[in-house]
Write a protein that holds these residues in place. Structure first.
Motif, PDB file in Angstrom:
ATOM      1  N   ILE A   1      -5.185  -2.961   3.408  1.00 24.75           N
ATOM      2  CA  ILE A   1      -5.783  -2.403   2.186  1.00 24.75           C
ATOM      3  C   ILE A   1      -7.056  -1.642   2.535  1.00 24.75           C
ATOM      4  O   ILE A   1      -7.282  -0.521   2.055  1.00 24.75           O
ATOM      5  CB  ILE A   1      -6.082  -3.527   1.172  1.00 24.75           C
ATOM      6  CG1 ILE A   1      -4.784  -4.047   0.549  1.00 24.75           C
ATOM      7  CG2 ILE A   1      -7.035  -3.027   0.083  1.00 24.75           C
ATOM      8  CD1 ILE A   1      -4.981  -5.238  -0.359  1.00 24.75           C
TER       9      ILE A   1
ATOM     10  N   CYS B   1      -6.271   1.916  -7.620  1.00 21.24           N
ATOM     11  CA  CYS B   1      -6.900   3.046  -6.916  1.00 21.24           C
ATOM     12  C   CYS B   1      -7.386   4.135  -7.875  1.00 21.24           C
ATOM     13  O   CYS B   1      -8.242   4.944  -7.511  1.00 21.24           O
ATOM     14  CB  CYS B   1      -5.927   3.633  -5.896  1.00 21.24           C
ATOM     15  SG  CYS B   1      -5.663   2.573  -4.451  1.00 21.24           S
TER      16      CYS B   1
ATOM     17  N   GLU C   1      -6.197   1.676   4.100  1.00 20.99           N
ATOM     18  CA  GLU C   1      -5.678   2.622   3.111  1.00 20.99           C
ATOM     19  C   GLU C   1      -6.784   3.138   2.193  1.00 20.99           C
ATOM     20  O   GLU C   1      -6.802   4.322   1.830  1.00 20.99           O
ATOM     21  CB  GLU C   1      -4.563   1.970   2.287  1.00 20.99           C
ATOM     22  CG  GLU C   1      -3.961   2.842   1.209  1.00 20.99           C
ATOM     23  CD  GLU C   1      -3.267   4.091   1.730  1.00 20.99           C
ATOM     24  OE1 GLU C   1      -2.977   4.985   0.911  1.00 20.99           O
ATOM     25  OE2 GLU C   1      -3.000   4.170   2.958  1.00 20.99           O
TER      26      GLU C   1
ATOM     27  N   HIS D   1       2.422  -3.212  -5.260  1.00 20.21           N
ATOM     28  CA  HIS D   1       2.198  -1.781  -5.018  1.00 20.21           C
ATOM     29  C   HIS D   1       1.888  -1.047  -6.324  1.00 20.21           C
ATOM     30  O   HIS D   1       0.980  -0.208  -6.376  1.00 20.21           O
ATOM     31  CB  HIS D   1       3.420  -1.157  -4.352  1.00 20.21           C
ATOM     32  CG  HIS D   1       3.329   0.339  -4.220  1.00 20.21           C
ATOM     33  ND1 HIS D   1       2.322   0.959  -3.509  1.00 20.21           N
ATOM     34  CD2 HIS D   1       4.101   1.333  -4.741  1.00 20.21           C
ATOM     35  CE1 HIS D   1       2.483   2.276  -3.573  1.00 20.21           C
ATOM     36  NE2 HIS D   1       3.544   2.524  -4.318  1.00 20.21           N
TER      37      HIS D   1
ATOM     38  N   PHE E   1      -1.545  -1.892  -7.180  1.00 17.46           N
ATOM     39  CA  PHE E   1      -2.502  -1.263  -6.264  1.00 17.46           C
ATOM     40  C   PHE E   1      -2.722   0.212  -6.623  1.00 17.46           C
ATOM     41  O   PHE E   1      -3.857   0.707  -6.579  1.00 17.46           O
ATOM     42  CB  PHE E   1      -2.006  -1.395  -4.828  1.00 17.46           C
ATOM     43  CG  PHE E   1      -2.917  -0.786  -3.796  1.00 17.46           C
ATOM     44  CD1 PHE E   1      -4.122  -1.397  -3.477  1.00 17.46           C
ATOM     45  CD2 PHE E   1      -2.580   0.393  -3.151  1.00 17.46           C
ATOM     46  CE1 PHE E   1      -4.978  -0.837  -2.525  1.00 17.46           C
ATOM     47  CE2 PHE E   1      -3.424   0.953  -2.202  1.00 17.46           C
ATOM     48  CZ  PHE E   1      -4.622   0.339  -1.882  1.00 17.46           C
TER      49      PHE E   1
ATOM     50  N   VAL F   1       0.813  -1.224   0.000  1.00 24.73           N
ATOM     51  CA  VAL F   1       0.000   0.000   0.000  1.00 24.73           C
ATOM     52  C   VAL F   1       0.845   1.272   0.000  1.00 24.73           C
ATOM     53  O   VAL F   1       0.302   2.375   0.084  1.00 24.73           O
ATOM     54  CB  VAL F   1      -0.983   0.021   1.194  1.00 24.73           C
ATOM     55  CG1 VAL F   1      -1.997  -1.104   1.078  1.00 24.73           C
ATOM     56  CG2 VAL F   1      -0.239  -0.038   2.527  1.00 24.73           C
TER      57      VAL F   1
END
Length: 424
Positions: free
Chosen positions: A170, A143, A173, A136, A139, A50
């Motif tokens: 997760i 997002c 975050e 990451h 991710f 994250v």
């Protein structure tokens, strides 16, 4: 003079090298073989996913601490352990002989056992720093265009704490980024119930973890057998108690992290008497292999039978406290053997786990790890997150300094002292 070789420089291998160097005679040689010249603090990988940690934050260059402790570091990948010749053959052709060998390789990650699983497929991983860095990147892209998330552990997995951690971190975050409302989340696990953890639960982990999932609006599927992962979809069979298929789930996903099953590494698989059919090292109560007593096994790479029968295969975790105990027993036993004594030290196989959820967390202590237990405790709160951050700084600092201390034992004593758990 004896030559002791430690194969692997993960959690078990690094502290084993330091402990063995202290335990054996001054004239004995200690050598570590590792594929890389660095140690990675794997428990921090969910934070890397994250973006709360960078790669450099959790990597330790091993050259200086090993040299400081008069330990030779050989950087190379083991192709085969050859017990009859008492040597380790590397992929580059080098051969490293030994009088005593400590196998601490950790596991091979069995992504290929499930179609589409893993970083080369359609799910992410936190089992290695390279996987976490890739996760990451994925991710951050997720997002920008959020959707359903699936996190969990597949059939045969034996490490469930990081799955719960990654799921909750997760979720934390996503709330911080104000996009949680756009992300349906599902926890998919081979465990027969939430909080089983491969240990048939510890204290009240079932209620504690179910409560966390409900509070965070996360759905779950237990007794789950993952059939395949594909772009935008995961196919999962939910089994009944008798092993029959209760329900087939086609779960949409935009992002997923699934822990795989483990197996022994290629270098030790299919060696009769050394490893079991899954490739895990066979050991006795002194961490020695029965057929090759000059070989010891510690950590995730050793064979431990599961705790009872479950509809979906569930392995037993080898937690840090347990690994630390194996290391100490091995180091002390090697010292005894080299001085002409019979080995007498046994690992205690206790468990302590700090599962960080990003803002709080759940901790548990199981003494011994396999029930019935003398201590069977679990608790939760913001202090767990604080403790996990402190653990990271403490342990990385000790590795950099070339020191090995019984952190987990001290942690239990600290919890007792602060009355988090009752002493028994």
């Amino acid at each position: 003079m004896a030559k002791i070789v430690v194969l692997g420089a993960g959690l078990g291998g690094v502290i084993a090298a330091f402990e063995i160097r202290k335990s054996v005679r001054p004239e004995d040689d200690v050598t570590v073989i590792n594929e890389n010249a660095f140690y990675q603090f794997v428990p921090s990988n969910p934070w890397v996913l994250v973006g709360w940690r960078d790669r450099e934050d959790i990597i330790v260059d091993l050259i200086k601490p090993m040299k400081k402790r008069h330990i030779e570091l050989v950087v190379g990948k083991a192709e085969r352990v050859e017990p009859d010749q008492k040597r380790v053959r590397l992929t580059d052709g080098r051969e490293i002989g030994y009088d005593y060998l400590v196998i601490a390789t950790g596991p091979e990650l069995a992504f290929n056992e499930i179609e589409g699983l893993g970083p080369k497929g359609f799910t992410q991983s936190v089992c290695h720093i390279d996987h976490a860095v890739q996760a990451h990147t994925a991710f951050e892209a997720f997002c920008q265009d959020p959707g359903p998330v699936i996190v969990g552990a597949v059939q045969g997995a034996s490490c469930f704490g990081p799955a719960y951690e990654t799921l909750m971190i997760i979720e934390t975050e996503l709330r911080r980024r104000r996009i949680r409302d756009r992300v349906p989340m599902t926890y998919v696990t081979s465990e027969p119930y939430i909080g089983h953890l491969g240990l048939d639960g510890v204290g009240d982990t079932k209620s504690l973890l179910e409560s966390e999932l409900r509070e965070r609006h996360i759905k779950w599927i237990t007794n789950a057998r993952v059939i395949r992962a594909a772009p935008g979809m995961m196919t999962v069979e939910e089994l009944a108690e008798d092993g029959s298929v209760k329900q087939l789930h086609e779960l949409p996903m935009k992002f997923s992290m699934m822990l795989p099953a483990f197996r022994g590494v290629d270098a030790v698989r299919d060696i009769e008497g050394l490893s079991n059919p899954r490739g895990f090292i066979l050991t006795d109560k002194h961490q020695r292999n029965p057929k090759f007593p000059e070989i010891f096994g510690i950590g995730v790479c050793i064979a431990i039978p599961p705790i009872g029968k479950t509809p979906v295969p569930v392995g037993v975790p080898k937690t840090g406290f347990m690994i630390e105990s194996m290391v100490t027993a091995t180091a002390e036993n090697l010292g005894q053997i080299l001085r002409g004594e019979a080995p007498s030290h046994e690992a205690t196989w206790n468990a302590i786990c700090l599962a960080d959820f990003g803002d709080k967390g759940v901790a548990f202590v199981a003494q011994p790890q396999i029930p019935p237990r003398n201590v069977n405790w679990s608790g939760s709160g913001g202090w767990v997150h604080t403790a996990k951050v402190g653990f990271e700084k403490y342990f990385i600092g000790k590795v950099k300094a070339g020191k090995s201390e019984t952190f987990y034992e001290n942690a239990v004593l600290g919890l007792i002292k602060t009355k988090k758990i009752k002493a028994h």
